[in-house]
Each structure stands twice: as C-alpha cells, then as structure tokens.
Write a protein that holds these residues in place. Structure first.
Motif, PDB file in Angstrom:
ATOM      1  N   VAL A 132       0.351  -1.646   0.253  1.00 18.16           N
ATOM      2  CA  VAL A 132      -0.114   0.261  -0.040  1.00 18.16           C
ATOM      3  C   VAL A 132       0.930   1.264   0.003  1.00 18.16           C
ATOM      4  N   ILE A 144       2.715   6.188   3.218  1.00 16.92           N
ATOM      5  CA  ILE A 144       1.722   5.660   2.934  1.00 16.92           C
ATOM      6  C   ILE A 144       0.575   6.525   3.740  1.00 16.92           C
ATOM      7  N   GLU A 145      -0.492   6.581   3.034  1.00 18.46           N
ATOM      8  CA  GLU A 145      -0.801   6.880   3.090  1.00 18.46           C
ATOM      9  C   GLU A 145      -2.121   6.557   4.686  1.00 18.46           C
ATOM     10  N   ASP A 146      -2.151   7.562   5.734  1.00 20.71           N
ATOM     11  CA  ASP A 146      -2.683   7.296   7.279  1.00 20.71           C
ATOM     12  C   ASP A 146      -2.420   8.967   8.189  1.00 20.71           C
ATOM     13  N   ARG A 148      -2.666   9.533  10.802  1.00 17.77           N
ATOM     14  CA  ARG A 148      -1.471   9.795  11.727  1.00 17.77           C
ATOM     15  C   ARG A 148      -0.149  10.065  11.225  1.00 17.77           C
ATOM     16  N   ALA A 150       3.720   9.911  11.862  1.00 16.60           N
ATOM     17  CA  ALA A 150       4.037   9.457  11.662  1.00 16.60           C
ATOM     18  C   ALA A 150       5.648   9.333  11.181  1.00 16.60           C
ATOM     19  N   ILE A 151       6.767   8.890  11.404  1.00 13.79           N
ATOM     20  CA  ILE A 151       8.030   8.426  10.621  1.00 13.79           C
ATOM     21  C   ILE A 151       9.253   7.661  11.025  1.00 13.79           C
ATOM     22  N   THR A 164       4.414   8.852   7.072  1.00 13.12           N
ATOM     23  CA  THR A 164       2.657   8.598   6.516  1.00 13.12           C
ATOM     24  C   THR A 164       2.545  10.223   5.440  1.00 13.12           C
ATOM     25  N   PRO A 252      -3.526  10.110  18.587  1.00 15.07           N
ATOM     26  CA  PRO A 252      -4.302   9.213  17.497  1.00 15.07           C
ATOM     27  C   PRO A 252      -4.707   7.933  18.063  1.00 15.07           C
TER      28      PRO A 252
ATOM     29  N   TRP B  16      -8.393  -6.413  -4.404  1.00 13.58           N
ATOM     30  CA  TRP B  16      -8.650  -5.111  -3.506  1.00 13.58           C
ATOM     31  C   TRP B  16      -9.905  -4.492  -4.464  1.00 13.58           C
ATOM     32  N   ARG B  72      -8.517  -2.328   1.394  1.00  9.82           N
ATOM     33  CA  ARG B  72      -7.054  -1.500   1.270  1.00  9.82           C
ATOM     34  C   ARG B  72      -6.876  -0.809   2.591  1.00  9.82           C
ATOM     35  N   MET B  80      -0.489   0.117  10.582  1.00  7.93           N
ATOM     36  CA  MET B  80       0.183   2.323  11.155  1.00  7.93           C
ATOM     37  C   MET B  80      -0.039   1.107  12.283  1.00  7.93           C
ATOM     38  N   LEU B  84       3.116   1.774  15.675  1.00  8.57           N
ATOM     39  CA  LEU B  84       3.005   2.700  16.181  1.00  8.57           C
ATOM     40  C   LEU B  84       2.697   2.364  17.438  1.00  8.57           C
ATOM     41  N   PHE B  97      10.983   7.899  14.695  1.00  5.47           N
ATOM     42  CA  PHE B  97      11.853  10.000  14.288  1.00  5.47           C
ATOM     43  C   PHE B  97      11.236   9.740  16.005  1.00  5.47           C
TER      44      PHE B  97
END
Lengths: 319, 118
Positions: A132, A144-146, A148, A150-151, A164, A252, B16, B72, B80, B84, B97
């Motif tokens: 994705v 990434i499409e999100d 939140r 973040a790296i 993201t 988030p 998808w 998707r 994610m 996280l 990071f």
C-alpha cells in the motif's frame, strides 16, 4: 580461587561505578556514540566476568575430565589445576561450571528469541506496507496514506524508511529532509543492533538494574546520535521543530504516549549547541572502554600467566 | 526478488478492486499486460499473499479463488496501528523518529521552541 574472587569483585565494581557515573552523564550526551560504546563495554564486561569466574572455579575439574595424567595435555591440566585450586574442591567446580553455563545460556536464548521476534515483526511490516506504499512521492521512502503523523524505519534486508501522508503535511520541506535523514542515520549506524542486544540482555535478566539502565540509555543515545548525523543536512532548529510537531500533535488512537521519553532532552540539546567533547577526554574514555574489554580475560588468565612466568624465570635463573 | 514484490502489490490491487473472489486465471487476465507473465508466477504470488494472511481463499470447483482479507484502507490502518503501538515494548523492531508525548510534555517542548525563536 583468587581469580574467581577477583572476577566477581571486578564485575561488582564495574556495575556499581557504571550505575553511579553513566546514567545521564553529560559527556555521553555530547558524544552519544562514545556513550553507547561505553554502555556496551560495561554490559559485556559484567556478565563476561561472572561467567569467567564460574569457569575459573571449574578449572580444577580438568584432569578428571581428560583422564590423562601422563601426556602433555595431562601435565598442562595438572599445572592448571594447581594454580586454580579452590578449597571448595569438586563441589565448587561443578557449581561454578553450572552457573557459568546457566548465565551464558540464558543470555544466548534471550538474544536468539529477541532476534526472531523483531525479524518477524519487521518482515510483517515490510511485506504489508509494500502493498500500500507509494514510492514516487519522496525519494528513498515509502509514503503511506494515514491520518496519523509518523516517520519510522524498518531495519533489515532491505531496510526501508516509512513516512505517513499526515507527517508529510505537517512538516516543512526542510524539516522533512532532516527527519528522513535522522531515520537514514539509524539505518547506516546499525542502531537496531545496539537496541536489540540491549533489549535481549534486559529481558534475560529482568531484575538487573544495570541492564535496565543500559537499555534505556542506549535508546536515548542512539536517537541523539541520529540527530547529530541528521543536522548535517540542515538547521538544528528545524530538526527541533520537526520533533516538536510529531511528538506533540493530538494523540490518535492506537498510538502509545511515552512518558518522560528522550524527546524533551533531544529538543533541548538541539537548541543549545554545546562544545564538542575535548579530544583528551574522548581518548581517556576510549582507553577505559578498551581496558574494560580486556580486563576480565586478563584477570581470568592471571594464575596461568603467573605459572608460565614462574617456570620461565626459574629455568632462566638455573641455567 | 524486487520484481516479485512489485507483482505482489499489483496482484493485491487487482484483488482489492474486484467485487468477488478471483481465481488465478482471472487475476492473470486482469493484470496490466505490459509483459508476458506465467500462470505459475501469479499462482505463487497469490499463494504467498495467502500465506502472509493478506488474502483468503476458497474452493471454486477445482481451483482456488482469492479475496483480500481486509480492505485496502483497513490493511494500511492495521499495519500503522501495529507500527505505532510497538514503540514501547519492542524498541528494536522499528525505529521511530520520535515517540508521542502526553500533552503537558508536548506543551513544554513547544514553549522551549518558542522561547528560542524570540
């Protein structure tokens, strides 16, 4: 016996000194890579000394094991036994050997387990995100499409930096370059190895204050080292601003908040440029690290070295 | 190896965008025809996706038909969330990071930065 006692004493002295002097040491914040190296030297020297102490106790078992008392091997074993003799005799030897095997086995099993788990987690992330991610937006990074921000990077083969869309939208182009450079510095510095070893040691001996402190400090110091490498690509204040933006947005769902993490220290450090560590201090620390690495072996071998020297000298004197 | 990873993403995109489970043959026919692809290659890719739990399969006659395990968006969101959430426990799996800070500490950071700018 003396070697074993000396090794245990050495391990205890190193542990106590390290716990008193190393956490939050100012010099380590100024030279984070040297700080990591020092923590590693300490966390290797202490368990190695304890294992060697156990083995030193077990040396007198040698002749019994080889069963050969006439050949060169037997003579060597006999000589060694004489110099590592303990009042505890066989019992102390067996106990020492069992202790040494138990400790080193525990560390090895923990390390193998840790490596297996992180490898699986990384593969899962890499395989899943590959499906994705967009590779045409930011050179060298997966987008990434999100929602939140973040790296992060996924170490391993192949290593990958991930960012993201939310992170891209809050950062300025300059800040983005610095944040990505920070992740690249993690990868090129192989920081994941330092973190994995420290985490494995901590997990093997969860009650050790030394190993807990080492894992925490190494995690902070590798971040600072990556910051130092990244600021070669821009302004320190931009990196500080990027840190503040990503650490401080609304939280988030699914994101852990880290209380008292190193972020505050990192921002302070980026805003107040301190002088580099004087070369003399660097050298003396490096010397200390080198001494820590060889000292356990030297102490363990001292009785054997003494035996060789004594033989050599008496031969020299009588001829 | 890189080629196979790229194909995985393409095959997953096909699954998808489909409304029902697809067989290997259907996937092969839907893929962009930029070069000749072997049936067995696509079969291997689908098998990998199933093994990694990204796709599910069901019997249709004598063949397998594949559908995505999650949409998707849900797939990306779940990964994610994992990424996280692992920050605290497995520090070495992924290197972030920066960690997410509670509001009071974040405010402290912002104040630091503002003071510097004045």
């Amino acid at each position: 016996m003396i070697a074993a006692l000396a090794l245990v004493g050495f391990a205890f002295a190193v542990r106590t000194t390290a716990l008193r002097m190393l956490p939050d040491a100012a010099w380590a914040r100024r030279a984070p890579r040297l700080g990591v190296l020092t923590w590693q030297a300490v966390t290797v020297a202490v368990p190695v000394s304890v294992v060697l102490a156990g083995l030193a106790l077990a040396v007198p078992l040698l002749p019994a094991v080889t069963g050969d008392t006439t050949g060169i091997l037997g003579a060597c074993a006999f000589l060694l036994r004489e110099h590592y003799e303990t009042p505890g005799g066989i019992a102390a030897g067996v106990a020492g050997l069992a202790g040494a095997l138990a400790l080193s086995g525990r560390l090895a099993v923990s390390l193998a387990g840790e490596l297996r788990v992180v490898r699986r987690l990384r593969a899962r992330q890499r395989d899943g995100l590959a499906l994705v991610s967009r590779t045409d937006l930011v050179p060298g990074a997966w987008v990434i499409e999100d929602h939140r921000a973040a790296i992060f990077c996924i170490p391993g083969h192949p290593a990958q930096v991930v960012v993201t869309t939310a992170a891209l939208s809050v950062l300025t182009p300059e800040q983005r370059v610095l944040a990505l450079a920070h992740e690249q510095a993690h990868l090129s510095g192989r920081h994941h190895l330092a973190l994995t070893f420290a985490a494995a040691a901590r997990r093997a001996l969860p009650r050790s204050r030394l190993l807990a402190a080492a894992a925490t400090e190494i995690a902070t110091l590798v971040e600072m080292h990556a910051d130092d490498r990244a600021v070669g690509c821009g302004e320190r204040s931009d990196l500080a601003a990027a840190l503040v933006k990503l650490a401080g947005g609304p939280r988030p769902e699914g994101v852990l908040a880290a209380n008292g993490g190193p972020a505050v220290q990192r921002v302070q450090r980026l805003l107040a440029t301190g002088p580099a560590l004087p070369l003399r201090q660097r050298w003396s620390i490096q010397l200390g690290v080198a001494a820590l690495s060889v000292a356990p072996l030297l102490i363990a071998a001292a009785p054997a070295i003494e035996a060789i020297l004594r033989d050599y000298c008496s031969t020299a004197l009588h001829t | 190896m890189k080629g196979l990873g790229e194909l995985e993403a393409q095959v997953m995109d096909v699954l998808w965008s489909a409304t029902e489970a697809l067989t290997v043959r259907q996937v092969l026919d839907t893929l962009p025809q930029e070069r000749h692809r072997a049936y067995t290659t696509v079969m291997t890719v689908l098998d990998n996706l199933h093994r990694k739990d990204f796709a599910q399969r069901e019997r249709v006659g004598r063949a397998w038909a594949y559908r995505p395990t999650r949409s998707r968006a849900a797939h990306a969101a779940a990964l994610m969330t994992d990424a996280l959430g692992t920050g605290d426990d497995r520090t070495a799996a992924l290197l972030h990071f920066v960690e997410h800070l509670p509001p009071d500490e974040a405010a402290q950071l912002r104040a630091l930065l503002d003071r510097e700018r004045d």
